[in-house]
Design a protein around this motif. Structure first.
Motif, PDB file in Angstrom:
ATOM      1  N   ARG A  22      20.369 -45.951  30.127  1.00  0.00           N
ATOM      2  CA  ARG A  22      20.815 -44.859  29.255  1.00  0.00           C
ATOM      3  C   ARG A  22      20.638 -45.217  27.786  1.00  0.00           C
ATOM      4  N   ASP A  25      16.958 -45.230  27.046  1.00  0.00           N
ATOM      5  CA  ASP A  25      16.414 -43.872  26.968  1.00  0.00           C
ATOM      6  C   ASP A  25      16.788 -43.205  25.647  1.00  0.00           C
ATOM      7  N   ASP A  26      18.017 -43.420  25.185  1.00  0.00           N
ATOM      8  CA  ASP A  26      18.412 -42.875  23.878  1.00  0.00           C
ATOM      9  C   ASP A  26      17.453 -43.358  22.798  1.00  0.00           C
ATOM     10  N   ASN A  92      18.915 -40.035  28.740  1.00  0.00           N
ATOM     11  CA  ASN A  92      19.334 -40.021  27.339  1.00  0.00           C
ATOM     12  C   ASN A  92      20.298 -38.874  27.059  1.00  0.00           C
TER      13      ASN A  92
END
Length: 261
Positions: A22, A25-26, A92
């Motif tokens: 996560r 992905d951000d 994200n």
């Protein structure tokens, strides 16, 4: 009893893999958004500044995605995770994928993200995992410069012309409903926090509110008070424009699968 490890010799940890994916992905998606400003920024200086910020984010994403691929037991590297997943497999936040809009919208998005990321990576720098702690400390220093850039431009636009102030306020009002997702916790995060593996993002929200509000106030603008909040990015539910962003990100890999340079 035999413990299975991935090809890199790392013991799988599904919860930590989810969390790092996560975060990666951000960084990856926000970096891709900023890359879209190349040759389109208001000035040559800003073209370079946004490009360099994007490069920092992609560098952070590479480390996070690689570690996630080891921890999920698949051994996938950063390229496999970036270029072979479908849009629904990305986790994200919706904030990271928001379209650039005008320059003020990009700055508002940067303001929200960088104040969160600086606080979270500083906290991650104290985690017991030496590799993650080292990453957190380095990433916090990088994002602190990104935060300074966003702070400076927020004040510059807010205290500039009536038109720049109007646009900056509109951008803040547009972006703020997407910020709450940064601090959400679900099962994997709660288990990691309970085990002392990673810091919790939720307690950082008051600090984020205070620091962003200070910048917005100094800029002569009003801190938004959203009547709704966005969610879904962490579970693969994305905005309408996200699929085209992923297609752009993965276009070379799709055109030349298995290619190397």
């Amino acid at each position: 009893m035999t413990t299975t490890t991935d090809p890199a010799g790392v013991r799988p940890d599904p919860d930590l893999a989810v969390h790092l994916l996560r975060l990666g992905d951000d960084a990856l998606i926000l970096g891709q958004r900023l890359c879209q400003w190349i040759t389109r920024a208001p000035t040559v200086e800003e073209d370079l500044a946004l490009s360099n910020i994007a490069l920092d984010l992609v560098g952070q994403a590479r480390l996070l995605l690689t570690r996630a691929g080891h921890l999920d037991g698949t051994g996938r590297d950063e390229d496999a995770l970036a270029f072979t997943r479908s849009d629904r497999e990305f986790t994200n936040t919706l904030l990271a994928e928001l379209p650039n809009g005008d320059f003020a919208t990009t700055i508002a998005r940067q303001l929200a993200y960088t104040h969160y990321a600086t606080a979270y990576y500083e906290a991650l720098g104290d985690c017991p995992d030496p590799e993650l702690a080292a990453f957190g400390r380095r990433a916090a220093r990088e994002v602190a410069f990104h935060r300074l850039h966003a702070d400076t431009w927020t004040e510059r636009l807010g205290l500039g012309t009536p038109e720049s102030a109007r646009r900056m306020q509109r951008a803040l009002d547009l972006v703020w409903p997407y910020t709450a997702e940064l601090f959400d916790e679900d099962g994997p995060v709660r288990r990691l926090v309970a085990a002392g593996t990673v810091p919790s993002p939720a307690p950082l929200r008051p600090r984020w509110e205070e620091s962003t509000s200070d910048v917005v106030t100094r800029a002569g603008l009003t801190v938004p008070a959203p009547r709704w909040r966005a969610r879904g990015g962490r579970t693969g539910l994305h905005t309408e424009e996200f699929a085209s962003l992923i297609a752009e990100l993965q276009s070379v890999h799709r055109a030349f699968p298995g290619g190397s340079w």
